[in-house]
Design a protein around this motif. Structure first.
Motif, PDB file in Angstrom:
ATOM      1  N   MET A 182      16.007  87.268  28.421  1.00 32.94           N
ATOM      2  CA  MET A 182      16.756  86.011  28.441  1.00 32.94           C
ATOM      3  C   MET A 182      15.873  84.911  29.012  1.00 32.94           C
ATOM      4  SD  MET A 182      20.320  85.132  30.447  1.00 32.94           S
ATOM      5  CE  MET A 182      19.502  85.201  32.047  1.00 32.94           C
ATOM      6  N   SER A 183      15.963  83.739  28.434  1.00 31.38           N
ATOM      7  CA  SER A 183      15.216  82.591  28.936  1.00 31.38           C
ATOM      8  C   SER A 183      16.059  81.352  28.782  1.00 31.38           C
ATOM      9  CB  SER A 183      13.901  82.424  28.162  1.00 31.38           C
ATOM     10  OG  SER A 183      14.158  82.168  26.803  1.00 31.38           O
ATOM     11  N   GLY A 184      15.817  80.363  29.614  1.00 31.00           N
ATOM     12  CA  GLY A 184      16.538  79.118  29.495  1.00 31.00           C
ATOM     13  C   GLY A 184      17.828  79.108  30.270  1.00 31.00           C
ATOM     14  N   LEU A 185      18.374  77.910  30.410  1.00 28.86           N
ATOM     15  CA  LEU A 185      19.590  77.715  31.185  1.00 28.86           C
ATOM     16  C   LEU A 185      20.417  76.597  30.564  1.00 28.86           C
ATOM     17  CD1 LEU A 185      21.246  78.274  33.818  1.00 28.86           C
ATOM     18  CD2 LEU A 185      19.895  76.442  34.879  1.00 28.86           C
ATOM     19  N   VAL A 186      21.705  76.881  30.374  1.00 27.66           N
ATOM     20  CA  VAL A 186      22.678  75.866  29.957  1.00 27.66           C
ATOM     21  C   VAL A 186      23.556  75.564  31.166  1.00 27.66           C
ATOM     22  CG1 VAL A 186      24.636  75.340  28.453  1.00 27.66           C
ATOM     23  CG2 VAL A 186      22.663  76.599  27.545  1.00 27.66           C
ATOM     24  N   VAL A 187      23.714  74.296  31.469  1.00 28.68           N
ATOM     25  CA  VAL A 187      24.530  73.859  32.601  1.00 28.68           C
ATOM     26  C   VAL A 187      25.776  73.174  32.072  1.00 28.68           C
ATOM     27  CG1 VAL A 187      24.654  72.230  34.546  1.00 28.68           C
ATOM     28  CG2 VAL A 187      22.596  73.619  34.199  1.00 28.68           C
ATOM     29  N   VAL A 188      26.926  73.478  32.679  1.00 26.56           N
ATOM     30  CA  VAL A 188      28.167  72.816  32.279  1.00 26.56           C
ATOM     31  C   VAL A 188      28.883  72.311  33.520  1.00 26.56           C
ATOM     32  CG1 VAL A 188      29.477  74.991  32.265  1.00 26.56           C
ATOM     33  CG2 VAL A 188      30.322  73.016  30.961  1.00 26.56           C
ATOM     34  N   GLY A 189      29.395  71.094  33.422  1.00 24.11           N
ATOM     35  CA  GLY A 189      30.184  70.532  34.511  1.00 24.11           C
ATOM     36  C   GLY A 189      31.636  70.941  34.382  1.00 24.11           C
ATOM     37  N   ALA A 190      32.238  71.379  35.502  1.00 23.29           N
ATOM     38  CA  ALA A 190      33.630  71.822  35.507  1.00 23.29           C
ATOM     39  C   ALA A 190      34.386  71.059  36.589  1.00 23.29           C
ATOM     40  CB  ALA A 190      33.721  73.320  35.764  1.00 23.29           C
ATOM     41  N   ASP A 191      35.503  70.434  36.210  1.00 21.72           N
ATOM     42  CA  ASP A 191      36.315  69.729  37.203  1.00 21.72           C
ATOM     43  C   ASP A 191      37.795  70.087  37.099  1.00 21.72           C
ATOM     44  OD1 ASP A 191      37.241  68.413  34.962  1.00 21.72           O
ATOM     45  OD2 ASP A 191      36.406  66.455  35.493  1.00 21.72           O
ATOM     46  N   GLY A 192      38.117  71.098  36.287  1.00 25.48           N
ATOM     47  CA  GLY A 192      39.504  71.538  36.163  1.00 25.48           C
ATOM     48  C   GLY A 192      40.289  70.841  35.083  1.00 25.48           C
ATOM     49  N   ARG A 225      38.549  77.520  43.236  1.00 28.29           N
ATOM     50  CA  ARG A 225      39.524  77.873  42.198  1.00 28.29           C
ATOM     51  C   ARG A 225      39.133  77.260  40.855  1.00 28.29           C
ATOM     52  NH1 ARG A 225      43.179  76.877  46.459  1.00 28.29           N
ATOM     53  NH2 ARG A 225      43.648  74.783  45.666  1.00 28.29           N
ATOM     54  N   ILE A 226      38.661  76.021  40.869  1.00 28.32           N
ATOM     55  CA  ILE A 226      38.238  75.369  39.634  1.00 28.32           C
ATOM     56  C   ILE A 226      37.093  76.134  38.986  1.00 28.32           C
ATOM     57  CG2 ILE A 226      37.057  73.315  38.740  1.00 28.32           C
ATOM     58  CD1 ILE A 226      38.743  71.659  40.697  1.00 28.32           C
ATOM     59  N   VAL A 227      36.117  76.509  39.805  1.00 29.73           N
ATOM     60  CA  VAL A 227      34.948  77.206  39.265  1.00 29.73           C
ATOM     61  C   VAL A 227      35.319  78.610  38.807  1.00 29.73           C
ATOM     62  CG1 VAL A 227      32.670  78.114  39.834  1.00 29.73           C
ATOM     63  CG2 VAL A 227      33.309  75.816  40.575  1.00 29.73           C
ATOM     64  N   THR A 228      36.168  79.287  39.552  1.00 32.15           N
ATOM     65  CA  THR A 228      36.583  80.639  39.150  1.00 32.15           C
ATOM     66  C   THR A 228      37.279  80.616  37.793  1.00 32.15           C
ATOM     67  OG1 THR A 228      36.806  81.403  41.436  1.00 32.15           O
ATOM     68  CG2 THR A 228      38.040  82.609  39.757  1.00 32.15           C
ATOM     69  N   GLU A 229      38.180  79.656  37.591  1.00 32.31           N
ATOM     70  CA  GLU A 229      38.845  79.539  36.290  1.00 32.31           C
ATOM     71  C   GLU A 229      37.840  79.247  35.188  1.00 32.31           C
ATOM     72  OE1 GLU A 229      42.400  77.008  34.039  1.00 32.31           O
ATOM     73  OE2 GLU A 229      41.533  76.245  35.901  1.00 32.31           O
ATOM     74  N   ALA A 230      36.866  78.378  35.460  1.00 33.32           N
ATOM     75  CA  ALA A 230      35.862  78.033  34.454  1.00 33.32           C
ATOM     76  C   ALA A 230      34.991  79.233  34.111  1.00 33.32           C
ATOM     77  CB  ALA A 230      35.002  76.874  34.957  1.00 33.32           C
ATOM     78  N   VAL A 231      34.595  79.993  35.112  1.00 29.18           N
ATOM     79  CA  VAL A 231      33.768  81.180  34.864  1.00 29.18           C
ATOM     80  C   VAL A 231      34.539  82.189  34.016  1.00 29.18           C
ATOM     81  CG1 VAL A 231      32.697  83.188  35.959  1.00 29.18           C
ATOM     82  CG2 VAL A 231      32.313  80.900  36.894  1.00 29.18           C
ATOM     83  N   GLU A 232      35.817  82.397  34.321  1.00 28.22           N
ATOM     84  CA  GLU A 232      36.642  83.321  33.532  1.00 28.22           C
ATOM     85  C   GLU A 232      36.756  82.842  32.093  1.00 28.22           C
ATOM     86  OE1 GLU A 232      40.271  83.462  35.717  1.00 28.22           O
ATOM     87  OE2 GLU A 232      39.502  84.854  37.237  1.00 28.22           O
ATOM     88  N   ARG A 233      36.924  81.531  31.909  1.00 32.33           N
ATOM     89  CA  ARG A 233      37.030  80.976  30.564  1.00 32.33           C
ATOM     90  C   ARG A 233      35.713  81.166  29.808  1.00 32.33           C
ATOM     91  NH1 ARG A 233      40.483  76.901  28.244  1.00 32.33           N
ATOM     92  NH2 ARG A 233      41.846  77.266  30.031  1.00 32.33           N
ATOM     93  N   VAL A 242      27.398  86.894  28.338  1.00 29.98           N
ATOM     94  CA  VAL A 242      26.557  85.817  28.854  1.00 29.98           C
ATOM     95  C   VAL A 242      26.466  85.925  30.370  1.00 29.98           C
ATOM     96  CG1 VAL A 242      26.412  83.313  29.195  1.00 29.98           C
ATOM     97  CG2 VAL A 242      26.979  84.229  26.954  1.00 29.98           C
ATOM     98  N   ASP A 243      25.268  85.763  30.892  1.00 28.90           N
ATOM     99  CA  ASP A 243      25.042  85.786  32.330  1.00 28.90           C
ATOM    100  C   ASP A 243      25.486  84.453  32.917  1.00 28.90           C
ATOM    101  OD1 ASP A 243      24.216  86.338  34.876  1.00 28.90           O
ATOM    102  OD2 ASP A 243      22.071  86.093  34.479  1.00 28.90           O
ATOM    103  N   VAL A 244      26.548  84.484  33.730  1.00 28.38           N
ATOM    104  CA  VAL A 244      27.139  83.258  34.265  1.00 28.38           C
ATOM    105  C   VAL A 244      26.963  83.214  35.777  1.00 28.38           C
ATOM    106  CG1 VAL A 244      29.213  81.832  34.404  1.00 28.38           C
ATOM    107  CG2 VAL A 244      28.889  83.360  32.438  1.00 28.38           C
ATOM    108  N   ASP A 245      26.421  82.103  36.273  1.00 31.67           N
ATOM    109  CA  ASP A 245      26.446  81.888  37.714  1.00 31.67           C
ATOM    110  C   ASP A 245      27.184  80.599  38.013  1.00 31.67           C
ATOM    111  OD1 ASP A 245      24.708  79.798  37.248  1.00 31.67           O
ATOM    112  OD2 ASP A 245      23.014  80.681  38.296  1.00 31.67           O
ATOM    113  N   ARG A 246      27.394  80.332  39.277  1.00 33.11           N
ATOM    114  CA  ARG A 246      28.259  79.230  39.681  1.00 33.11           C
ATOM    115  C   ARG A 246      27.626  78.454  40.820  1.00 33.11           C
ATOM    116  NH1 ARG A 246      33.575  82.180  41.107  1.00 33.11           N
ATOM    117  NH2 ARG A 246      34.041  80.428  42.471  1.00 33.11           N
ATOM    118  N   ALA A 247      27.951  77.165  40.876  1.00 31.38           N
ATOM    119  CA  ALA A 247      27.442  76.329  41.957  1.00 31.38           C
ATOM    120  C   ALA A 247      28.500  75.299  42.311  1.00 31.38           C
ATOM    121  CB  ALA A 247      26.147  75.638  41.535  1.00 31.38           C
TER     122      ALA A 247
END
Length: 295
Positions: free
Chosen positions: A1-11, A66-74, A82-87
């Motif tokens: 795996m290479s590269g990174l996609v970033v997504v903004g989550a605000d609920g 809670r916002i990030v947890t819901e986004a990761v589950e989605r 897909v390898d998902v991390d959170r910040a």
């Protein structure tokens, strides 16, 4: 795996649609996905954690989690494997996501967030990132369509070369056809040297149209060979670029444009065409800044 996609989550509904789109992008690119939530620190002496007088699940930090947890589950539901991390980062969303874009190959955001005003078609975060992000920015509507072509706005400028490359790669990733569209008027067509000094402002019938056809072909040269599996349609339209691309977006799954075209003013980070599409297109928009624009 290479590269990174970033997504903004605000609920918001728009950001959850962006999370799903970002997960599919990461899956297709064999890249990791980072779900980022940014929040502004409250006033001095206000704790990030729950109030002693409130429920234990209260507070900004818990809400952000809670916002990030819901986004990761989605994201994991949309693109299993897909390898998902959170910040969760304290700071202005614009600043945080711009900083995250430095290490990403794509940043994905919703068209509007929780702070959007009623009637506002696109949020300030999307516009700001399209102008200042250090990588391509994908702005997702609430219900992006899964069919239709990738529409590429071609203006023949050097700054638009990265948008052409991105559109071909995206068409291959999605196994979608590519519609390369170039719109021109007598006002934005480049002026050629007159053939007859007695008629310095006249062009032979069809000369401008032929020149714009060549401009489109030259802008795509080489890419068709690198992406032989992508079906490409050329379209040259006599009319306004913004109107042509907005109309084409009605049946598209994605429109790709450069941040600025050949008509842009020096120092202007986002051109009128990309601005218009961010506000009025009927599908997601990818804005790709040109080489040398990341400084």
């Amino acid at each position: 795996m290479s590269g990174l996609v970033v997504v903004g989550a605000d609920g918001s509904v728009a950001s959850l649609a962006a999370v799903e789109a970002a997960a599919r992008e990461a899956q297709g690119r064999d890249a990791g996905l980072r779900v980022v939530h940014a929040f502004v620190r409250p006033a001095l002496h206000v704790p990030l954690g729950p109030s002693p007088l409130g429920p234990p699940e209260g507070g900004l930090r818990n809400m952000a989690d809670r916002i990030v947890t819901e986004a990761v589950e989605r994201a994991r539901a949309a693109a299993p494997g897909v390898d998902v991390d959170r910040a969760v980062i304290a700071g202005e969303p614009l600043t945080v996501l711009e900083a995250q874009s430095r290490a990403a190959e794509l940043v994905v955001v919703g068209s509007r967030g929780m702070g959007g005003f009623v009637g506002l078609l696109v949020g300030s975060t999307a516009v700001h990132l399209a102008a200042h992000g250090r990588c391509p920015v994908l702005v997702v509507r609430e219900q992006p369509r899964a069919d239709g072509p990738i529409v590429l706005g071609v203006d023949g400028s050097a700054a638009g070369e990265r948008a052409v490359e991105f559109a071909f790669a995206e068409a291959e990733l999605r196994e979608a056809p590519l519609l390369a569209l170039h719109a021109w008027t007598t006002w934005n067509a480049p002026m050629a040297a007159p053939q007859d000094a007695s008629e310095p402002y006249a062009s032979p019938p069809g000369a401008l149209s032929g020149a714009e056809e060549r401009l489109l072909s030259e802008a795509l040269a080489g890419h068709r060979e690198r992406y032989p599996g992508v079906a490409v349609e050329h379209r040259v339209a006599h009319g306004g670029t913004r109107e042509a691309l907005i109309e084409a977006s009605r049946s598209a799954q994605l429109v790709v444009v450069g941040a600025r075209g050949r008509g842009g003013f020096s120092g202007l980070l986002l051109g009128s065409v990309s601005q218009a599409l961010l506000h009025h297109a009927h599908c997601p928009i990818a804005v790709v800044r040109g080489a040398g624009a990341n400084h």
